[in-house]
Design a protein around this motif. Structure first.
Motif, PDB file in Angstrom:
ATOM      1  N   MET A   1     -43.117  82.725 101.805  1.00  0.00           N
ATOM      2  CA  MET A   1     -43.435  83.640 102.821  1.00  0.00           C
ATOM      3  C   MET A   1     -44.486  82.914 102.897  1.00  0.00           C
ATOM      4  SD  MET A   1     -42.104  86.843 103.534  1.00  0.00           S
ATOM      5  CE  MET A   1     -43.751  87.638 103.428  1.00  0.00           C
TER       6      MET A   1
ATOM      7  N   LYS B   1     -45.977  91.225 103.486  1.00  0.00           N
ATOM      8  CA  LYS B   1     -44.986  91.233 101.961  1.00  0.00           C
ATOM      9  C   LYS B   1     -43.746  91.473 102.310  1.00  0.00           C
ATOM     10  CE  LYS B   1     -44.653  95.004  98.399  1.00  0.00           C
ATOM     11  NZ  LYS B   1     -45.106  96.213  97.913  1.00  0.00           N
ATOM     12  N   LYS B   2     -42.242  91.260 101.774  1.00  0.00           N
ATOM     13  CA  LYS B   2     -41.198  91.850 101.974  1.00  0.00           C
ATOM     14  C   LYS B   2     -40.735  92.292 100.469  1.00  0.00           C
ATOM     15  CE  LYS B   2     -39.493  89.025 105.098  1.00  0.00           C
ATOM     16  NZ  LYS B   2     -38.435  87.063 105.002  1.00  0.00           N
ATOM     17  N   VAL B   3     -39.662  92.989 100.257  1.00  0.00           N
ATOM     18  CA  VAL B   3     -39.135  93.184  99.094  1.00  0.00           C
ATOM     19  C   VAL B   3     -37.498  92.584  99.599  1.00  0.00           C
ATOM     20  CG1 VAL B   3     -37.959  95.157  97.315  1.00  0.00           C
ATOM     21  CG2 VAL B   3     -40.505  95.412  98.154  1.00  0.00           C
TER      22      VAL B   3
ATOM     23  N   ASP C   1     -40.650  92.429  94.719  1.00  0.00           N
ATOM     24  CA  ASP C   1     -41.445  91.883  95.593  1.00  0.00           C
ATOM     25  C   ASP C   1     -40.896  90.381  96.151  1.00  0.00           C
ATOM     26  OD1 ASP C   1     -42.144  94.007  95.584  1.00  0.00           O
ATOM     27  OD2 ASP C   1     -44.178  93.768  94.744  1.00  0.00           O
ATOM     28  N   TYR C   2     -42.032  89.666  97.671  1.00  0.00           N
ATOM     29  CA  TYR C   2     -41.798  88.608  97.480  1.00  0.00           C
ATOM     30  C   TYR C   2     -43.013  88.130  98.884  1.00  0.00           C
ATOM     31  CZ  TYR C   2     -39.738  84.264  99.871  1.00  0.00           C
ATOM     32  OH  TYR C   2     -39.394  82.580 100.334  1.00  0.00           O
ATOM     33  N   LEU C   3     -43.548  87.130  98.600  1.00  0.00           N
ATOM     34  CA  LEU C   3     -45.700  87.712  99.304  1.00  0.00           C
ATOM     35  C   LEU C   3     -45.962  85.774  99.488  1.00  0.00           C
ATOM     36  CD1 LEU C   3     -46.987  89.471  95.682  1.00  0.00           C
ATOM     37  CD2 LEU C   3     -46.731  90.254  98.506  1.00  0.00           C
TER      38      LEU C   3
ATOM     39  N   GLU D   1     -44.419  98.098 104.416  1.00  0.00           N
ATOM     40  CA  GLU D   1     -45.560  97.768 104.879  1.00  0.00           C
ATOM     41  C   GLU D   1     -45.927  97.111 106.154  1.00  0.00           C
ATOM     42  OE1 GLU D   1     -48.087  95.367 102.075  1.00  0.00           O
ATOM     43  OE2 GLU D   1     -47.244  96.991 100.511  1.00  0.00           O
TER      44      GLU D   1
ATOM     45  N   THR E   1     -45.069  90.808 108.960  1.00  0.00           N
ATOM     46  CA  THR E   1     -44.506  89.580 108.031  1.00  0.00           C
ATOM     47  C   THR E   1     -44.433  87.751 108.670  1.00  0.00           C
ATOM     48  OG1 THR E   1     -42.686  90.190 107.932  1.00  0.00           O
ATOM     49  CG2 THR E   1     -43.525  91.549 106.821  1.00  0.00           C
TER      50      THR E   1
ATOM     51  N   CYS F   1     -42.498  84.839 107.592  1.00  0.00           N
ATOM     52  CA  CYS F   1     -41.491  83.890 106.460  1.00  0.00           C
ATOM     53  C   CYS F   1     -41.011  82.789 107.315  1.00  0.00           C
ATOM     54  CB  CYS F   1     -40.762  85.009 106.452  1.00  0.00           C
ATOM     55  SG  CYS F   1     -39.460  83.901 105.072  1.00  0.00           S
TER      56      CYS F   1
END
Length: 305
Positions: free
Chosen positions: A60, A64-66, A76-78, A97, A104, A106
């Motif tokens: 990432m 933010k991803k889930v 959560d992936y930050l 978000e 986001t 990535c």
């Protein structure tokens, strides 16, 4: 430190006019043995599917991803975090978000299986482990970036996006380094969580001794004796497995202990210093700032607030 996240420098976002979609807009850089994909999302979405034919290292960069992966609970992936996904495994991703002003970003680095096989064969032949093999741990697929891993990924981004005629050669060398860093990070995380293999019992025992004796004078010779190895063999063994020297690990454990103590607002900084195994308060403050980016007092105030 094992529990500290090192951030990757994010590339520039795409020009708005060049976007093909607002959800997982993809920019691709193809090399001989890898493919760098940069994904950007500008609107909230749920359960977006994604799958690669090769093993993929994702990190990432912004937002933010889930993640929904395997049959495990969503997480959560930050930024500062990396996920390694085997070939042909579908992930599903939420973007709770994502927005035009909060996208986001990535990266997903797909690596040819032949490159992975050749690298692991090279490592096992040239740098064999005692009773074990270099291998990727697909059960240990999510971890925080340490400084070395983040630096290696930054280097790969630079090579993949370069226009240099030597970029494939340099990327190949960096891919080898990346695989080594990932395996070391996975090993460190396993030891941190107490999920050690029989082959890593020697390191696990040393780590347990370090944690129980932070206020003692811990020396390389003493740790080598605990592992029943010569000093030289133990140093090489420890650094090869975890990507850091035994003394670097001791310091990281002392800083981790200090962070726990700093959550107590009644403790003075000099008390935290000595309780976490440091003898010199000025040295403790300098080292803490180097690891955490702020002073111990600033960290304590953040915990209280």
């Amino acid at each position: 430190m094992l529990n500290q996240k090192a951030l990757i420098t994010p590339p520039r976002l795409s020009n708005e006019k060049s976007l093909k979609t607002l959800v997982e807009n993809r920019t691709v850089y193809s090399l001989n043995h890898c493919e760098l994909n940069l994904f950007e999302t500008y609107q909230a979405s749920e359960l977006v599917p994604l799958k690669f034919n090769d093993l993929v290292v994702t990190s990432m960069l912004r937002g933010k991803k889930v993640m929904h992966l395997f049959d495990d609970p969503e997480f959560d992936y930050l930024p500062g975090e990396t996920v390694v996904i085997p070939s042909n495994v579908e992930m599903k991703i939420d973007f709770p978000e994502a927005a035009t002003d909060n996208p986001t970003q990535c990266l997903a680095l797909a690596i040819d299986q032949s490159k992975i096989t050749d690298t692991l064969h090279f490592l096992n032949e040239r740098y064999p482990k005692e009773g074990n093999f270099w291998h990727l741990d697909y059960q240990n697929y999510f971890f925080y970036n340490n400084v070395d891993l983040a630096a290696t990924i930054n280097k790969l981004i630079k090579e993949c996006t370069s226009t240099s005629i030597t970029k494939d050669a340099l990327a190949d060398l960096t891919l080898q380094e990346l695989l080594i860093r990932i395996i070391q990070t996975q090993t460190a995380k396993s030891i941190e969580e107490g999920n050690t293999s029989d082959q890593n019992q020697a390191i696990a025992q040393v780590v347990e001794y370090i944690r129980k004796n932070l206020r003692e004078n811990i020396s390389l010779k003493g740790l080598s004796d605990k592992a029943c190895m010569s000093t030289t063999s133990f140093y090489r063994f420890f650094k090869r497995e975890l990507g850091m020297s035994p003394i670097e690990f001791v310091l990281s454990e002392k800083i981790k202990c200090a962070k726990k103590l700093l959550k107590d607002p009644t403790l003075q900084i000099n008390e935290v210093c000595f309780l976490s195994g440091f003898e010199d308060c000025n040295y403790f403050i300098r080292l803490f700032k180097k690891y955490e980016g702020i002073t111990p007092k600033q960290y304590q105030l953040l915990q209280i607030n």
